[in-house]
Write a protein that holds these residues in place. Structure first.
Motif, mmCIF file in Angstrom:
data_model
loop_
_atom_site.group_PDB
_atom_site.id
_atom_site.type_symbol
_atom_site.label_atom_id
_atom_site.label_comp_id
_atom_site.label_asym_id
_atom_site.label_seq_id
_atom_site.Cartn_x
_atom_site.Cartn_y
_atom_site.Cartn_z
ATOM 1 N N CYS A 128 0.906 -1.249 -0.125
ATOM 2 C CA CYS A 128 -0.223 0.054 0.072
ATOM 3 C C CYS A 128 0.834 1.296 -0.141
ATOM 4 N N LEU A 129 0.492 2.021 -0.833
ATOM 5 C CA LEU A 129 1.553 3.289 -1.240
ATOM 6 C C LEU A 129 0.752 4.781 -0.823
ATOM 7 N N ASP A 130 1.173 5.508 -0.251
ATOM 8 C CA ASP A 130 0.715 6.813 0.049
ATOM 9 C C ASP A 130 1.528 7.796 0.055
ATOM 10 N N LEU A 131 1.305 8.916 -1.017
ATOM 11 C CA LEU A 131 2.151 10.041 -0.990
ATOM 12 C C LEU A 131 1.967 10.998 0.079
ATOM 13 N N ASP A 132 3.253 11.245 0.706
ATOM 14 C CA ASP A 132 3.223 12.288 1.789
ATOM 15 C C ASP A 132 3.027 13.629 1.378
ATOM 16 N N ASP A 133 1.953 14.345 2.183
ATOM 17 C CA ASP A 133 1.933 15.700 1.856
ATOM 18 C C ASP A 133 1.313 16.027 0.289
ATOM 19 N N ARG A 172 -0.490 24.259 -3.399
ATOM 20 C CA ARG A 172 0.727 25.279 -3.868
ATOM 21 C C ARG A 172 0.825 25.457 -5.399
ATOM 22 N N LEU A 173 0.809 24.325 -5.921
ATOM 23 C CA LEU A 173 1.225 24.216 -7.375
ATOM 24 C C LEU A 173 -0.090 24.013 -8.463
ATOM 25 N N GLY A 174 -0.991 23.600 -7.972
ATOM 26 C CA GLY A 174 -2.263 23.426 -8.607
ATOM 27 C C GLY A 174 -2.525 22.161 -8.897
ATOM 28 N N HIS A 175 -3.729 21.705 -9.414
ATOM 29 C CA HIS A 175 -4.246 20.444 -9.348
ATOM 30 C C HIS A 175 -3.447 19.677 -10.620
ATOM 31 N N ALA A 176 -3.239 20.548 -11.911
ATOM 32 C CA ALA A 176 -2.421 19.893 -12.939
ATOM 33 C C ALA A 176 -1.237 19.378 -12.349
ATOM 34 N N ALA A 177 -0.457 20.090 -11.726
ATOM 35 C CA ALA A 177 0.815 19.570 -11.068
ATOM 36 C C ALA A 177 0.654 18.241 -10.105
ATOM 37 N N GLY A 178 -0.517 18.398 -9.479
ATOM 38 C CA GLY A 178 -0.804 16.982 -8.665
ATOM 39 C C GLY A 178 -1.132 15.943 -9.683
ATOM 40 N N ASP A 179 -1.617 16.138 -10.825
ATOM 41 C CA ASP A 179 -2.061 14.954 -11.709
ATOM 42 C C ASP A 179 -0.811 14.618 -12.287
ATOM 43 N N ARG A 180 0.083 15.473 -12.585
ATOM 44 C CA ARG A 180 1.292 14.927 -13.384
ATOM 45 C C ARG A 180 2.120 13.992 -12.141
ATOM 46 N N LEU A 181 2.063 14.475 -11.020
ATOM 47 C CA LEU A 181 2.876 13.653 -9.912
ATOM 48 C C LEU A 181 2.207 12.498 -9.830
ATOM 49 N N LEU A 182 0.824 12.053 -10.057
ATOM 50 C CA LEU A 182 0.246 11.010 -9.856
ATOM 51 C C LEU A 182 0.821 10.070 -11.036
ATOM 52 N N GLN A 183 0.634 10.578 -12.319
ATOM 53 C CA GLN A 183 0.848 9.799 -13.643
ATOM 54 C C GLN A 183 2.431 9.380 -13.417
ATOM 55 N N ARG A 184 3.334 10.398 -13.098
ATOM 56 C CA ARG A 184 4.747 10.034 -12.890
ATOM 57 C C ARG A 184 5.120 8.933 -11.632
ATOM 58 N N THR A 185 4.326 9.046 -10.669
ATOM 59 C CA THR A 185 4.184 8.027 -10.014
ATOM 60 C C THR A 185 4.137 6.554 -10.330
ATOM 61 N N VAL A 186 2.780 6.485 -11.196
ATOM 62 C CA VAL A 186 2.502 5.155 -11.759
ATOM 63 C C VAL A 186 3.645 4.739 -12.665
ATOM 64 N N VAL A 187 4.004 5.520 -13.642
ATOM 65 C CA VAL A 187 5.430 5.206 -14.471
ATOM 66 C C VAL A 187 6.539 4.910 -13.791
#
Length: 389
Positions: free
Chosen positions: A256-261, A268-283
């Motif tokens: 089970c994985l959970d991104l901290d903070d 701070r950076l917007g939801h688009a940045a959050g979406d990119r982080l989620l995508q890069r996490t999966v990759v």
């Protein structure tokens, strides 16, 4: 969904080459019993494809029975015409072949066996139609309409375009043979019949291909998270049904994985940045996994990784790799659980892994203990929504 492959399913497969450390024995591919990968509804789709193949064959066989039944009624209504006993025999054989197909459909397991049975039934049907048309007066007889209905059927229920072309050529060839050997027929009549068969085949085949693509897209949407391409909860449930179907040997393991903070990224950076982080996490996570393992997004920034046939040592190794792979992107908390020591079901493993994940978070960010009966971590209380017992 030609129907060959796993979860048509259907859902797009995302494969990769072996990880360099595979040679060290961390991952034994020969022991894996799952053929799916991260972006597909893994392996329970094999069972779904078998069931779908059987349903298609039942419907196909029924459609072979129906026209022969109509042809038999036609013969009975015109018993005063010549050759009716021969025609009844031929159409009776065609109907019997369709009924045999209904019986065989319950036992079909592979695409090849399904094709062999279907082609045998189609061949018998074409012979019965050709002989019936010949005995009924040739290519201009009412019985020759059987060629048209067969063409439409072939185009509508044959998924492979090359097969459609081949079977349509066979059908048209049978009609031309009847026109050449039976009573003389005006060339214009033959031309119109052939043109009608070709046009109907092309239209029905195009529609069948469109519907097949739409079904495949719907299956993908039902099992895959559209943002990241990971499995969603439904896809994870389908994957787990296969992995846990025969009971747990050593493994599987679950992380089970959970991104901290993660909320701070969005704020701070917007939801688009959050979406990119989620995508890069999966990759980045997929790059660590084997093709037979799977990653699923089960919440906003919460993921579950299923490691097939992986013991505790392998799970710890993969956990370390994932943590290292994600460190340049974000800090992540990870909890692990392995069957059968920590449980025999997806739900049980998720609860254990989730508790360990929460303890990792407590060590990093000490907080008051949750109230008794409250959630143990980010994923608690969610595994029961996956539909897995």
């Amino acid at each position: 969904m030609t129907w060959g492959t796993a979860f048509n399913v259907g859902v797009e497969m995302h494969r990769r080459g072996p990880h360099p450390d595979d040679r060290a024995g961390h991952f034994d591919r020969s022991s894996s019993h799952v053929t799916g990968s991260h972006g597909q509804v893994a392996v329970s789709a094999v069972d779904k494809r078998v069931n779908e193949r059987r349903r298609r064959m039942v419907f196909s066989s029924a459609l072979h029975v129906l026209p022969h039944g109509i042809a038999i009624i036609y013969c009975l209504m015109t018993l005063h015409e010549p050759h009716r006993s021969l025609m009844l025999t031929g159409y009776g054989c065609g109907m019997a072949a369709g009924i045999a197909g209904l019986w065989a459909a319950k036992r079909v397991t592979t695409k090849a066996s399904g094709y062999r049975i279907s082609f045998t039934i189609l061949s018998i049907t074409l012979v019965a139609i050709a002989l019936g048309a010949y005995w009924d007066g040739g290519a201009a007889s009412p019985a020759a309409l059987g060629f048209v209905t067969t063409s439409v059927f072939v185009a509508s229920y044959t998924p492979d375009v090359r097969l459609v072309v081949g079977l349509t050529t066979l059908t048209v060839g049978a009609y031309l043979t009847v026109s050449a050997t039976g009573r003389p027929v005006p060339p214009g009549h033959v031309f119109l019949y052939v043109a009608a068969m070709v046009i109907l085949t092309a239209v029905c085949s195009a529609q069948a291909q469109i519907l097949a693509r739409q079904r495949s897209q719907l299956r993908s949407l039902a099992a895959v998270d559209p943002l990241t391409g990971a499995l969603n909860r439904r896809g994870l449930a389908e994957f787990a049904k296969h992995v846990f179907r025969d009971g747990c040997r050593l493994g599987p393991s679950l992380l089970c994985l959970d991104l901290d903070d993660f909320k701070l990224v969005n704020d701070r950076l917007g939801h688009a940045a959050g979406d990119r982080l989620l995508q890069r996490t999966v990759v980045a996570t997929r790059a660590v996994l084997r093709a037979e393992d799977a990653i699923a997004r089960v919440g906003g920034d919460e993921f579950v990784v299923v490691l097939v046939d992986a013991d505790e040592g392998t799970a710890r190794t993969v956990l370390t790799r994932i943590d290292a792979a994600l460190r340049p992107l974000a800090r992540v908390s990870i909890g692990s659980a392995t069957a059968p020591h920590d449980g025999h079901t997806l739900e049980a493993l998720m609860q254990v892994a989730d508790q360990r994940l929460y303890r990792v978070k407590q060590e990093r960010h000490p907080v008051a203990d949750p109230p008794p009966g409250d959630r143990h971590g980010p994923l608690a209380g969610r595994s029961d929504t996956l539909g897995v017992p």
